[in-house]
Design an enzyme around this catalytic site. Structure first.
Site, PDB file in Angstrom:
ATOM      1  N   ASP A  54      10.655   2.879  -8.725  1.00 30.44           N
ATOM      2  CA  ASP A  54      11.316   3.634  -7.685  1.00 30.44           C
ATOM      3  C   ASP A  54      12.525   2.903  -7.040  1.00 30.44           C
ATOM      4  O   ASP A  54      12.621   1.670  -7.652  1.00 30.44           O
ATOM      5  CB  ASP A  54      10.249   3.453  -6.554  1.00 30.44           C
ATOM      6  CG  ASP A  54      10.494   4.030  -5.157  1.00 30.44           C
ATOM      7  OD1 ASP A  54      10.829   5.130  -5.186  1.00 30.44           O
ATOM      8  OD2 ASP A  54      10.956   3.307  -4.269  1.00 30.44           O
ATOM      9  N   GLU A 109      15.126   1.888  -3.990  1.00 33.41           N
ATOM     10  CA  GLU A 109      15.301   2.072  -2.576  1.00 33.41           C
ATOM     11  C   GLU A 109      17.097   2.091  -2.537  1.00 33.41           C
ATOM     12  O   GLU A 109      17.779   1.293  -3.104  1.00 33.41           O
ATOM     13  CB  GLU A 109      15.245   0.953  -1.759  1.00 33.41           C
ATOM     14  CG  GLU A 109      13.571   0.812  -1.716  1.00 33.41           C
ATOM     15  CD  GLU A 109      12.777   1.863  -0.678  1.00 33.41           C
ATOM     16  OE1 GLU A 109      13.683   2.411   0.084  1.00 33.41           O
ATOM     17  OE2 GLU A 109      11.639   2.070  -1.294  1.00 33.41           O
ATOM     18  N   HIS A 120       7.580   2.114   1.129  1.00 30.14           N
ATOM     19  CA  HIS A 120       8.903   1.808   1.344  1.00 30.14           C
ATOM     20  C   HIS A 120       9.487   0.628   0.854  1.00 30.14           C
ATOM     21  O   HIS A 120      10.601  -0.022   1.571  1.00 30.14           O
ATOM     22  CB  HIS A 120       9.433   2.334   2.923  1.00 30.14           C
ATOM     23  CG  HIS A 120       9.018   3.758   3.020  1.00 30.14           C
ATOM     24  ND1 HIS A 120       9.616   4.631   2.493  1.00 30.14           N
ATOM     25  CD2 HIS A 120       8.299   4.295   3.888  1.00 30.14           C
ATOM     26  CE1 HIS A 120       9.409   6.051   2.828  1.00 30.14           C
ATOM     27  NE2 HIS A 120       8.269   5.587   3.973  1.00 30.14           N
ATOM     28  N   ASP A 160       5.975   0.927  -3.566  1.00 30.89           N
ATOM     29  CA  ASP A 160       6.010   2.426  -3.910  1.00 30.89           C
ATOM     30  C   ASP A 160       5.635   2.741  -5.361  1.00 30.89           C
ATOM     31  O   ASP A 160       5.111   3.669  -6.035  1.00 30.89           O
ATOM     32  CB  ASP A 160       7.361   3.180  -3.618  1.00 30.89           C
ATOM     33  CG  ASP A 160       7.318   3.399  -2.014  1.00 30.89           C
ATOM     34  OD1 ASP A 160       6.408   2.893  -1.444  1.00 30.89           O
ATOM     35  OD2 ASP A 160       8.486   3.769  -1.565  1.00 30.89           O
TER      36      ASP A 160
END
Length: 723
Positions: A537, A539, A678, A683
């Site tokens: 994942d 960000e 998050h 995640d």
């Protein structure tokens, strides 16, 4: 949200059928009337057409609402019940916390079906619990052996890695993990891991040659053959590697060459090699210099033995003797100083609990001298970074001198934190000593009884980068020596397993990998349960990479043999090279201060690419994350060409009747706790757990291979989205 075609049809069908029925009835009626009667009927209905249309619309809406409600009760709700029951069948233990869906308005038969399913699930759970208890009882001995092995591997000071014949890592110990961290500028996560190839570190031909040598010795009847080689890592460090064979237990007794894998024991000899090279250089210089000096001395002595040598010549030859002696003395002093420095750094600094150091010092002092030692004011949670052996020698030496020269019978040790440093005091009451005496003790070699060391207390203190002084407290009639030592710093960031669910013992092994099949099979034809995955994942600063949004963090976890390897995670903050929008900080929690000084994407992406090599990529809404990675291909030269699976699409395949396929909604259906949301790694770990739950649901629909999963995902409505 995607519209439910069945629900839409149920709402519109009554109006359409009513319209068709009305038109059909009107046509039949018109066919039985004479022309004059049809004209009269048309003249009568024409002014009332709007009223008839309104009546039709009202009746169609009423029937549509009833049809929609009937569809929800008789079609949609049973379908959701069937999907939930399928999930229960696939992984009952994970979803028992979530009740089977049954709306209040369901028909009594549906509610009865829910009750029956719940009872059957409870019965199944009871049977499963009973079988599980018996299995646990039968496997207790095996688990004890595995625990002993894990404990033994954890305590070994040598790096150990076990591989199958394909070179896939199936076991390693924490020491090996630390060793590989030192071999990589990005922490080594991309080099070592269960199921990864050892050939990412070592040359394949070199390992193959060593393995062939072991097999040949086995065929000649050697009981425990081994091979050894020295190689260099990509970071330029030298490694001494010893290889031993792992025999296949299913092989015939006479078939000595039948192997299932091999063990590698690693030792980093870079520092030893450099020290040996420096020592050889010094010895060579001493030898060559001494040979020349001895030649000059021999010639001068021969000349000095001549009886008729004049005084000026005699003085000249005596000067030669003095200069050569001075030169040889300087060389010997340099060699001795180098040996002393090598001795000072022989023992590495290690992290140690302060209480343990104090207790060891008390025992050491009392065993080496006639002094009684006690402890007071010791901080119980203080950790130090020390050379414990040298430090214990220094404390025992000072205590012994106090007893021998000043008759001190008792000493006391204190340990307190002082900022980022630690005060370790050796205190006593009674006879004080002078500052000159303390200084002399600090600089002279340490002695305890008959034991002597070339090191001094000052050498030990310098080894720790600390300080040492003597101090008197006249009011308390107390004197003490104080060592200023480095405190062990906490890790810069917590392991993901510190905040997310994990087992009590790290899994650094997976013996099922011994049974791995041939690696040459096409990935697309392989079963989902047999593949290795990297679940990741990102960000980001925003949602549009084409408009300048950048990656802030990459987190990833690996799945091997159906297990999430929580000890083999990749987590790295990235300096985006631009400002971070304030609106996004409350979501991802990454501030400008956190990314300041972090590596850029040009360094992080190649490390992540190496971490994900030889695996299938998995992400939730993967198109979004892959778009950010693809935008950096040209700048970094890194291209992710492996297959990609999307848990968003796979959830739509496995449970098409569910209202939401967001990550939290899927996790709630499976009863997976949502922690660390998050954050990139949080995640990724959540997505990995979801993916493992989806695999049996896909198998129930006949989707077993990677190609089948990708084809099914591409047929979903969500696959039309693009970024």
């Amino acid at each position: 949200m995607k519209a439910d075609a069945g629900e839409l049809a149920a709402a519109l069908a009554p109006g359409a059928l009513l319209a068709l029925a009305g038109l059909g009835a009107g046509g039949l009626l018109a066919a039985t009337l004479a022309p004059a009667e049809r004209e009269a009927l048309g003249a009568m209905l024409a002014p009332r057409a709007a009223l008839l249309l309104l009546a039709w619309a009202a009746l169609a809406i009423a029937l549509g609402v009833l049809g929609r409600r009937a569809h929800a009760v008789w079609v949609r709700q049973p379908a959701r019940l069937a999907e939930a029951a399928q999930a229960l069948l696939a992984d009952g233990d994970a979803v028992r916390k979530q009740p089977l869906p049954a709306a209040a308005a369901c028909a009594s038969s549906a509610r009865a079906l829910v009750d029956v399913a719940e009872r059957l699930a409870r019965q199944r759970d009871a049977l499963r619990a009973d079988i599980g208890a018996k299995v646990r009882e039968a496997a207790r001995g095996i688990e004890q052996e595995r625990s002993r092995l894990a404990a033994l591997m954890s305590e070994l000071t040598q790096s150990v890695i076990v591989c199958n014949l394909d070179g896939r890592i199936l076991l390693y110990n924490p020491r090996a993990r630390l060793q590989f961290r030192a071999l990589s500028p990005t922490g080594g996560a991309e080099l070592l891991g269960l199921g990864r190839s050892i050939y990412a570190v070592f040359d394949r031909q070199l390992v193959a040659h060593a393995l062939e040598s072991v097999q040949q010795r086995l065929q000649r009847g050697a009981a425990q053959p081994s091979a050894q080689f020295v190689t260099s890592s990509r970071a330029g460090q030298l490694l001494r590697v010893q290889m031993a064979a792992v025999r296949d237990p299913s092989a015939a007794p006479g078939d000595a060459a039948q192997l299932s894998g091999f063990v590698l024991m690693l030792h980093n000899i870079t520092r030893e090699f450099e020290q040996d090279a420096e020592r050889d250089r010094l010895l060579h210089a001493l030898t060559e210099g001494s040979r020349a000096s001895l030649g000059s001395l021999q010639a001068a002595v021969d000349m000095l033995e001549l009886p008729d040598l004049d005084p000026s010549a005699r003085e000249r030859f005596l000067r030669v003797v003095r200069e050569e002696v001075r030169s040889m003395t300087a060389r010997l002093q340099s060699l001795a100083a180098n040996a002393s420095e090598s001795l000072k750094t022989r023992w590495p600094l290690e992290e140690m609990l302060g209480e343990d150091l104090v207790q060891a010092a008390l025992r050491h002092i009392e065993a080496r001298s006639q002094v009684r030692a006690s402890a007071a004011d010791v901080d119980p949670g203080l950790w130090l970074r020390v050379d414990s052996y040298a430090l214990l020698q220094a404390l025992a030496s000072l205590a012994a001198r106090l007893a021998e020269e000043f008759g001190v019978a008792r000493v006391q040790l204190r340990l307190r934190r002082e900022g980022e440093r630690v005060h370790l005091d050796l205190a006593w009451n009674g006879t004080p000593i002078s500052t000159e005496t303390a200084t002399a003790w600090e600089s002279s070699p340490m002695t305890v009884g008959d034991d002597a060391s070339p090191l001094s207390v000052r050498d030990v203190v310098e080894r720790h980068g600390g300080a040492f002084w003597f101090q008197r407290e006249r009011a308390r009639q107390e004197a003490f020596f104080r060592f200023l030592l480095p405190r062990a710093q906490p890790q810069e960031q917590l392991e993901a397993t510190a905040v997310l669910r994990s087992d009590s013992r790290p899994e650094y092994y997976d013996f099922d990998l011994f049974r791995s099949g041939a690696q040459g099979r096409e990935l697309g034809e392989r079963r989902l349960v047999d593949l290795a995955y990297t679940v990741f994942d990102t960000e980001t600063t925003g949602l549009d990479p084409a408009q300048g949004d950048e990656i802030l963090q990459i987190g990833a976890a690996r799945i091997v043999n159906g297990k999430v390897l929580r000890q083999e995670c990749f987590e790295q903050l990235v300096d985006p090279g631009r400002s971070i929008p304030a609106a996004g900080i409350p979501i991802h929690g990454i501030t400008p201060a956190m990314v300041a000084g972090q590596p850029g994407i040009g360094q992080v992406l190649p490390a992540f690419h190496a971490f994900a090599s030889d695996t299938v990529l998995v992400a939730h809404n993967a198109a979004f994350d892959m778009r950010f990675l693809q935008m950096k291909e040209a700048a970094t030269g890194v291209c992710f060409e492996q297959p990609v699976l999307d848990t968003l699409l796979l959830s739509a395949v496995a449970s098409p009747k569910q209202a939401s396929h967001e990550l939290e909604a899927i996790a709630a259906r499976f009863g997976i706790p949502v922690l660390g949301r998050h954050t990139a790694l949080g995640d990724a770990l959540l997505t990995a757990e979801v993916f493992l739950r989806l695999i049996p649901l896909l198998a129930a629909q006949g989707i077993h291979t990677l190609d089948q999963a990708r084809e099914a995902a591409q047929r979903t409505w969500y696959a039309r989205l693009s970024y």
